[in-house]
Design a protein around this motif. Structure first.
Motif, PDB file in Angstrom:
ATOM      1  N   ALA A 602       0.820  -1.212   0.000  1.00  0.00           N
ATOM      2  CA  ALA A 602       0.000   0.000   0.000  1.00  0.00           C
ATOM      3  C   ALA A 602       0.848   1.254   0.000  1.00  0.00           C
ATOM      4  N   THR A 603       1.912   1.252   0.796  1.00  0.00           N
ATOM      5  CA  THR A 603       2.742   2.453   0.883  1.00  0.00           C
ATOM      6  C   THR A 603       3.594   2.633  -0.361  1.00  0.00           C
ATOM      7  N   ALA A 604       4.012   1.505  -0.964  1.00  0.00           N
ATOM      8  CA  ALA A 604       4.877   1.590  -2.143  1.00  0.00           C
ATOM      9  C   ALA A 604       4.201   2.278  -3.322  1.00  0.00           C
ATOM     10  N   VAL A 605       2.867   2.198  -3.422  1.00  0.00           N
ATOM     11  CA  VAL A 605       2.157   2.800  -4.561  1.00  0.00           C
ATOM     12  C   VAL A 605       1.669   4.207  -4.252  1.00  0.00           C
ATOM     13  N   ARG A 606       2.077   4.760  -3.096  1.00  0.00           N
ATOM     14  CA  ARG A 606       1.614   6.096  -2.719  1.00  0.00           C
ATOM     15  C   ARG A 606       2.666   7.167  -2.973  1.00  0.00           C
ATOM     16  N   SER A 612       3.084  14.859  -3.373  1.00  0.00           N
ATOM     17  CA  SER A 612       2.189  16.020  -3.325  1.00  0.00           C
ATOM     18  C   SER A 612       2.205  16.657  -1.944  1.00  0.00           C
ATOM     19  N   LEU A 613       2.262  15.837  -0.915  1.00  0.00           N
ATOM     20  CA  LEU A 613       2.328  16.385   0.444  1.00  0.00           C
ATOM     21  C   LEU A 613       3.624  17.163   0.655  1.00  0.00           C
ATOM     22  N   ARG A 614       4.737  16.653   0.106  1.00  0.00           N
ATOM     23  CA  ARG A 614       5.998  17.386   0.226  1.00  0.00           C
ATOM     24  C   ARG A 614       5.916  18.723  -0.487  1.00  0.00           C
ATOM     25  N   LEU A 615       5.289  18.735  -1.676  1.00  0.00           N
ATOM     26  CA  LEU A 615       5.142  19.982  -2.415  1.00  0.00           C
ATOM     27  C   LEU A 615       4.240  20.970  -1.681  1.00  0.00           C
ATOM     28  N   ALA A 616       3.298  20.425  -0.896  1.00  0.00           N
ATOM     29  CA  ALA A 616       2.395  21.297  -0.145  1.00  0.00           C
ATOM     30  C   ALA A 616       3.034  21.847   1.125  1.00  0.00           C
ATOM     31  N   GLY A 617       4.273  21.426   1.407  1.00  0.00           N
ATOM     32  CA  GLY A 617       4.975  21.971   2.560  1.00  0.00           C
ATOM     33  C   GLY A 617       5.161  21.023   3.715  1.00  0.00           C
ATOM     34  N   GLN A 622       6.572  14.829   9.267  1.00  0.00           N
ATOM     35  CA  GLN A 622       5.112  14.897   9.271  1.00  0.00           C
ATOM     36  C   GLN A 622       4.499  13.807   8.394  1.00  0.00           C
ATOM     37  N   ILE A 623       5.122  13.560   7.237  1.00  0.00           N
ATOM     38  CA  ILE A 623       4.603  12.502   6.357  1.00  0.00           C
ATOM     39  C   ILE A 623       4.715  11.148   7.043  1.00  0.00           C
ATOM     40  N   LEU A 624       5.830  10.895   7.710  1.00  0.00           N
ATOM     41  CA  LEU A 624       5.981   9.627   8.424  1.00  0.00           C
ATOM     42  C   LEU A 624       4.938   9.494   9.526  1.00  0.00           C
ATOM     43  N   ARG A 625       4.635  10.605  10.210  1.00  0.00           N
ATOM     44  CA  ARG A 625       3.606  10.536  11.261  1.00  0.00           C
ATOM     45  C   ARG A 625       2.237  10.248  10.662  1.00  0.00           C
ATOM     46  N   VAL A 626       1.964  10.794   9.477  1.00  0.00           N
ATOM     47  CA  VAL A 626       0.685  10.521   8.822  1.00  0.00           C
ATOM     48  C   VAL A 626       0.581   9.032   8.462  1.00  0.00           C
ATOM     49  N   VAL A 627       1.631   8.519   7.815  1.00  0.00           N
ATOM     50  CA  VAL A 627       1.591   7.126   7.352  1.00  0.00           C
ATOM     51  C   VAL A 627       1.516   6.161   8.531  1.00  0.00           C
ATOM     52  N   THR A 628       2.365   6.368   9.522  1.00  0.00           N
ATOM     53  CA  THR A 628       2.333   5.475  10.689  1.00  0.00           C
ATOM     54  C   THR A 628       1.069   5.675  11.514  1.00  0.00           C
ATOM     55  N   ALA A 687       6.350  -1.515   8.966  1.00  0.00           N
ATOM     56  CA  ALA A 687       6.086  -1.836   7.562  1.00  0.00           C
ATOM     57  C   ALA A 687       5.583  -0.637   6.775  1.00  0.00           C
ATOM     58  N   SER A 688       5.003   0.326   7.432  1.00  0.00           N
ATOM     59  CA  SER A 688       4.553   1.532   6.724  1.00  0.00           C
ATOM     60  C   SER A 688       5.626   2.618   6.711  1.00  0.00           C
ATOM     61  N   ALA A 689       6.444   2.687   7.762  1.00  0.00           N
ATOM     62  CA  ALA A 689       7.436   3.753   7.849  1.00  0.00           C
ATOM     63  C   ALA A 689       8.603   3.526   6.894  1.00  0.00           C
ATOM     64  N   VAL A 690       9.041   2.272   6.733  1.00  0.00           N
ATOM     65  CA  VAL A 690      10.227   2.010   5.900  1.00  0.00           C
ATOM     66  C   VAL A 690      10.016   2.426   4.448  1.00  0.00           C
ATOM     67  N   PRO A 691       8.943   1.965   3.767  1.00  0.00           N
ATOM     68  CA  PRO A 691       8.779   2.414   2.374  1.00  0.00           C
ATOM     69  C   PRO A 691       8.474   3.909   2.276  1.00  0.00           C
ATOM     70  N   ALA A 692       7.763   4.472   3.275  1.00  0.00           N
ATOM     71  CA  ALA A 692       7.485   5.908   3.243  1.00  0.00           C
ATOM     72  C   ALA A 692       8.769   6.712   3.363  1.00  0.00           C
ATOM     73  N   TRP A 693       9.685   6.262   4.182  1.00  0.00           N
ATOM     74  CA  TRP A 693      10.974   6.944   4.316  1.00  0.00           C
ATOM     75  C   TRP A 693      11.738   6.926   2.999  1.00  0.00           C
ATOM     76  N   ARG A 694      11.710   5.794   2.301  1.00  0.00           N
ATOM     77  CA  ARG A 694      12.419   5.690   1.028  1.00  0.00           C
ATOM     78  C   ARG A 694      11.774   6.579  -0.034  1.00  0.00           C
ATOM     79  N   LEU A 695      10.448   6.670  -0.014  1.00  0.00           N
ATOM     80  CA  LEU A 695       9.753   7.464  -1.035  1.00  0.00           C
ATOM     81  C   LEU A 695       9.903   8.963  -0.827  1.00  0.00           C
TER      82      LEU A 695
END
Length: 697
Positions: A602-606, A612-617, A622-628, A687-695
């Motif tokens: 799920a995280t790999a395809v996001r 978009s969240l990074r572009l929004a500031g 913060q992104i890691l907190r959202v995903v986790t 499992a959600s934080a690792v791919p989100a960190w890479r992305l």
């Protein structure tokens, strides 16, 4: 088709890895338990110990044989006696007059140095003649190996059943979520001219190949795990020292084809959904799940949930004692778990909306979880399985144990209780009340079609027993118990005061007609029947209830003296405890695999969404907190659903205990539930934080 399937599996191996590992482990466990079950089918022949030097053994009758009805026919039914009858004095005299006779350990059997045919001709039907390995039947407790294997078979059978259930659940969930992530791919295939049938066959072919590969790997794991399982069971005292695993090949065949069937069964529903994907799905980008609960899934989930609830209510109303059995509280929750898991997409959105976290991160966690219903439900489902199994298995077992303990304490007004084998008589001072009792058994006809063996208690002093006992009497009076009467419970076919019950005693003597003087509620299963020692041949005192006498006087009788509240041994056994731990361990392993696989996919395809969240500031933190946070919220929802199943099962158990007039002492196993939920949360966050960190690098 095969080329497309193989290339698809190779290109998307990461999305299939979780299902492959889960299925391989499941097949390995099934192969191991199948090998173990095949080893429990029979006990090895034991060499005789008591009469090892005697070629022939003459043993008193150790079975009660009664005729029962089986349809239009009358057939004999045998029940083993707790105490074999002694060899008749006349027969013993005849044997000694002709041959050398050896006695050892009691009057129930003698060894004879003579030809077996001549001994049989002399004995006739007056006793049993044992030769060869059959002489071991005269040893102490000849059924111990068979009893050990029965318990072991139950343990392995339960583990195998739960393995099949959870593996189907995880594999089906994995395929369903994988299909949801591949909607655009299927839309492109449809645009290129693929028919719905071709799309369905593609998924089923992928499942068949994956199932065959995983099953082959699982059979190899099973071969390695069989010897380890045997050593573990023997070292833990759960199997006899001679127990070994190995030999037949049928467990490997059964495990392999079960694995392939599980893979195909898990892919059937997903393939149907994939076949319905239209060409326009290739143009869609929205992540909001508008059709997360198809009609078929809703109907099936509702039906399973209704069936589970209906069985709970029906069992509670018709046979509440069944709710106290491990078999019931292991299997019934599976219907509730499956039904609630199928309906979980319906519950995810309102549950996610309950989150009231402040700030942008909290808002995103809530809205993303509510919008991506399939993803949230795919995470919550495996958690539901683990938490519900932990809560229902350990909660039911603990509740039954507590009810038995409370019931045992409430059933005596004694100040002291002495327990032990072959207790000696106690001299009571004036004014003291001492009530010795012992274990015995009774055989009673249940209609014309069955013979029931009851574990009973033999009373030495009916007056003292009636004064100290606080049994749940529903009719009659304990003070009327004498040598011509009996105290029964409501399970007896004839359980009205004044009726006559025909019984056979522990040594097979009878029938004896005894008058019912009191009737007891069933309770947790240990209430009655009660007779006097006159109807319990061979019974020895193993419990003394006393009031008004000192501890020193009671110690003179031997055994262990318990003050105030008598706490009996736990009614469970090591097999039961290990079985529950094994079931929970299996569920936890599968849950972690399912969670890790789902969240990695799920995280790999996001990537686009997170960019978009990074572009929004938004910062990486913060992104890691959202995903986790989304993963943690999904685990919390699964935990709540699992607790709901636990509450239903324990509520039914409490109603069943109340219907049996037993103490209601329900217990929720917070330690096991908390551990299961904690492990799930830790795996989900990782499992959600690792791919989100890479992305977001």
């Amino acid at each position: 088709m095969l080329t497309v399937v193989l290339s698809g599996l190779r290109d998307r191996w990461a999305s299939f890895l979780g299902g492959f590992v889960a299925l391989a482990l499941g097949v390995g466990l099934l192969a191991t338990t199948g090998l173990g079950l095949s080893a429990t089918s029979h006990a090895p022949e034991r060499s005789p110990q008591r009469f090892a030097s005697s070629p022939v053994v003459v043993q008193g009758q150790d079975r009660l044989t009664l005729d029962v009805r089986r349809g239009p026919d009358t057939v004999p039914v045998e029940r083993r006696l707790d105490r074999p009858q002694p060899v008749d004095d006349g027969l013993l005299h005849e044997l000694r007059a002709r041959w050398a006779v050896t006695t050892s350990g009691g009057p129930d059997a003698v060894g004879v140095d003579a030809p077996a045919a001549e001994v049989r001709a002399l004995v006739g039907d007056r006793a049993r003649v044992l030769t060869g390995s059959g002489r071991a039947q005269a040893d102490a407790d000849p059924e111990r190996d068979a009893r050990a294997l029965v318990g072991l078979a139950a343990l392995l059978g339960t583990s195998g059943g739960v393995t099949a259930f959870v593996s189907v659940f995880v594999v089906a969930s994995t395929f369903a979520f994988a299909v949801a992530l591949r909607r655009r791919e299927f839309g492109l295939l449809r645009t290129a001219g693929a028919t719905p049938g071709q799309v369905r066959r593609l998924l089923l072919a992928e499942a068949a190949v994956l199932g065959a590969l995983a099953s082959a790997a699982g059979c190899a794991l099973g071969a390695l795990g069989a010897s380890l399982l045997a050593r573990t069971l023997v070292d833990g005292g759960l199997a006899p020292a001679w127990f070994t695993i190995g030999g037949p090949s049928w467990p490997y065949h059964a495990a392999f084809w079960t694995g392939v069937t599980v893979a195909l069964a898990g892919a059937v529903a997903a393939s149907r959904r994939a076949g319905k994907v239209g060409p326009t799905a290739a143009l869609r980008q929205a992540d909001v799940d508008a059709d997360a609960l198809p009609l078929g899934r809703a109907v099936l989930g509702t039906g399973l949930l209704a069936a589970g609830l209906g069985l709970l209510v029906w069992t509670c109303a018709t046979e509440p004692s069944a709710l106290l059995r491990r078999k019931t509280y292991t299997t019934l929750p599976m219907l509730l778990i499956t039904g609630l898991a199928l309906l979980s997409p319906l519950l995810v959105r309102p549950a996610a909306r309950l989150l009231r976290a402040r700030g942008a991160v909290g808002t995103l966690v809530r809205e993303n979880s509510a919008a991506a219903v399939r993803r949230t439900a795919a995470v919550a489902g495996p958690v539901l399985v683990t938490v519900a199994l932990a809560g229902t298995l350990f909660g039911s077992a603990t509740s039954v144990t507590r009810a038995k303990e409370v019931e045992a304490r409430a059933q005596t007004a004694a100040e002291y209780v002495v327990s032990g084998e072959d207790l000696r008589p106690v001299t009571a001072p004036p004014g003291a009340v001492v009530s010795p009792t012992g274990a015995t058994s009774l055989f009673v006809r249940d209609g014309d079609e069955a013979v029931v063996k009851y574990r009973a208690r033999a009373v030495a002093d009916p007056a003292a027993f009636a004064e100290l006992a606080r049994l749940p009497v529903t009719a009659g009076d304990l003070r009327d118990l004498d040598d011509r009467s009996i105290v029964v419970n409501e399970e007896f076919e004839r359980h009205r005061v004044g009726e006559t019950v025909e019984v056979w005693r522990a040594d097979g003597s009878g029938p004896v007609r005894l008058r019912v003087v009191a009737v007891l509620a069933l309770g947790t299963g240990g209430n009655g029947p009660y007779v006097t020692l006159a109807n319990a041949p061979g019974a020895s005192v193993d419990r003394i209830d006393a009031r008004g006498t000192g501890r020193a006087a009671l110690k003179a009788g031997g055994g262990t003296v318990h003050a105030d509240a008598f706490e009996p041994p736990a009614p469970g056994n090591p097999q039961s405890r290990l079985g529950m731990l094994l079931v929970l361990g299996i569920a936890l392993v599968y849950t972690t695999i399912g969670l890790a696989n789902t969240l990695l996919m799920a995280t790999a395809v996001r990537g686009g969404e997170l960019a978009s969240l990074r572009l929004a500031g938004a910062t990486r933190a913060q992104i890691l907190r959202v995903v986790t946070g989304e993963a943690t919220l999904a685990v919390a929802i699964g935990t709540l659903l699992g607790l709901a199943v636990t509450a239903l099962v324990l509520g039914a158990l409490g109603a069943g205990l109340a219907a049996l007039s037993a103490p209601v002492a329900l217990a929720l196993p917070w330690a096991q539930v908390g551990a299961a939920a904690g492990v799930c949360a830790a795996v989900a966050v990782a499992a959600s934080a690792v791919p989100a960190w890479r992305l977001t690098r």
